[in-house]
Write an enzyme that holds these catalytic residues in place. Structure first.
Site, PDB file in Angstrom:
ATOM      1  N   TRP A 122       0.602  -1.378   0.088  1.00 42.00           N
ATOM      2  CA  TRP A 122      -0.056   0.075   0.027  1.00 42.00           C
ATOM      3  C   TRP A 122       0.863   1.186   0.053  1.00 42.00           C
ATOM      4  O   TRP A 122       0.089   2.359  -0.505  1.00 42.00           O
ATOM      5  CB  TRP A 122      -1.022  -0.115   1.278  1.00 42.00           C
ATOM      6  CG  TRP A 122      -2.015  -0.947   0.967  1.00 42.00           C
ATOM      7  CD1 TRP A 122      -1.922  -2.356   1.589  1.00 42.00           C
ATOM      8  CD2 TRP A 122      -2.946  -1.135  -0.072  1.00 42.00           C
ATOM      9  NE1 TRP A 122      -3.009  -2.986   1.071  1.00 42.00           N
ATOM     10  CE2 TRP A 122      -3.687  -2.352   0.246  1.00 42.00           C
ATOM     11  CE3 TRP A 122      -3.625  -0.169  -0.901  1.00 42.00           C
ATOM     12  CZ2 TRP A 122      -4.986  -2.628  -0.618  1.00 42.00           C
ATOM     13  CZ3 TRP A 122      -4.653  -0.222  -1.555  1.00 42.00           C
ATOM     14  CH2 TRP A 122      -5.260  -1.687  -1.537  1.00 42.00           C
ATOM     15  N   GLU A 123       2.005   1.226   0.520  1.00 41.69           N
ATOM     16  CA  GLU A 123       3.062   2.338   0.411  1.00 41.69           C
ATOM     17  C   GLU A 123       3.625   2.570  -0.977  1.00 41.69           C
ATOM     18  O   GLU A 123       3.618   3.860  -1.478  1.00 41.69           O
ATOM     19  CB  GLU A 123       4.055   2.229   1.326  1.00 41.69           C
ATOM     20  CG  GLU A 123       3.657   2.476   2.817  1.00 41.69           C
ATOM     21  CD  GLU A 123       3.296   3.659   3.211  1.00 41.69           C
ATOM     22  OE1 GLU A 123       3.807   4.804   2.487  1.00 41.69           O
ATOM     23  OE2 GLU A 123       2.503   3.846   4.102  1.00 41.69           O
ATOM     24  N   GLY A 124       3.864   1.493  -1.717  1.00 41.95           N
ATOM     25  CA  GLY A 124       4.213   1.782  -2.985  1.00 41.95           C
ATOM     26  C   GLY A 124       5.898   1.795  -2.935  1.00 41.95           C
ATOM     27  O   GLY A 124       6.312   2.102  -2.105  1.00 41.95           O
TER      28      GLY A 124
END
Length: 270
Positions: A122-124
């Protein structure tokens, strides 16, 4: 008593090298206490560099309840000061550490691979430092740069996904420490529950976690799965609007939270 020229030089040098942070608001009120109800003592213009002597909790401003005490002896909302992190950057006013920590110190400092992978997803991935959507320089999986060009990072740029995971692993104890510091010893969490809450803490910041209803309900002894299912979805907004990415991330955190695990992580790591 006159101060000597050498002493004056040392004092001036120490002041010039103090850590300062820029104001992002057009006119930031510095108040007599940590809240919007306190009297305004000074006003700082946008771009003004403030020196923070300590931090404390107070009135929540756009989801951030941290207030910074400046070298002028008054308080400003941390939301309007670009420190580069979402949580505490210095000691708490009145003593104590900025991150907390359980009294026993035996909670899991790091999280399981399921939690690490969730955060990374989700942070990438960012191979080299660049501004995130709100302009803060980041690298790896959500690492906020503390120095120019992320000089504090010990891994060579551009990062590989492997070194980015290692950097994330290095960062996580800061967030497990503050999370542990806000939960009482009556709360019992398994490895998946602990990982899910660490992901949430990593995303919203330690200050928001401290003042959250989620933490209060867990400390009150409510059923952990019920609390997570009801409270995590509330953390879905950024910039005053609902973000689908945050909605989806919260769903993933709840799914992990409710996945059974025989390994205990808080208050004792097993």
């Amino acid at each position: 008593m006159k101060i000597s020229a050498i002493a004056a030089f040392i004092l001036a040098s120490a002041t010039s090298f103090a850590k300062t942070y820029p104001v992002t608001a057009n006119a930031l009120s510095c108040r007599s206490g940590p809240g919007t109800s306190y009297a305004v003592k000074k006003t700082y213009p946008k771009g003004h560099q403030v020196s923070i002597s300590c931090q404390t909790s107070g009135t929540s401003v756009n989801g951030n309840s941290i207030w910074d005490k400046t070298s002028d002896g008054c308080y400003v909302a941390d939301y309007y000061v670009k420190t580069g992190v979402n949580g505490y950057v210095t000691s708490k006013c009145g003593g104590g550490s900025s991150g907390g920590g359980s009294s026993s110190g035996s909670y899991c400092k790091k999280i399981n691979s399921a939690g690490v992978n969730l955060i990374a997803q989700w942070e990438g991935f960012v191979a080299s430092p660049k501004p995130d959507p709100i302009g803060l320089p980041t690298v790896g999986y959500g690492h906020l740069c503390q120095k120019k060009n992320c000089a504090e990072v010990k891994y060579k740029f551009p990062l590989s996904k492997t070194t980015a995971k290692q950097l994330l692993s290095d960062d996580l104890p800061k967030y497990t420490k503050c999370l542990a510091g806000y939960l009482n010893s009556k709360v019992k969490l398994n490895a998946n529950q602990w990982a899910a809450l660490t992901s949430w803490t990593f995303n919203v910041g330690c200050g928001n976690v401290k003042s959250s209803t989620l933490v209060k309900r867990l400390n009150n002894g409510e059923n952990a799965n019920t609390v997570a299912s009801q409270e995590l979805p509330k953390w879905r907004m950024a910039g005053g609007r609902v973000m689908q990415g945050l909605v989806n991330r919260r769903k993933a955190e709840i799914k992990l939270f409710k996945t059974a695990s025989s390994q205990q992580a808080y208050p004792k790591c097993q």
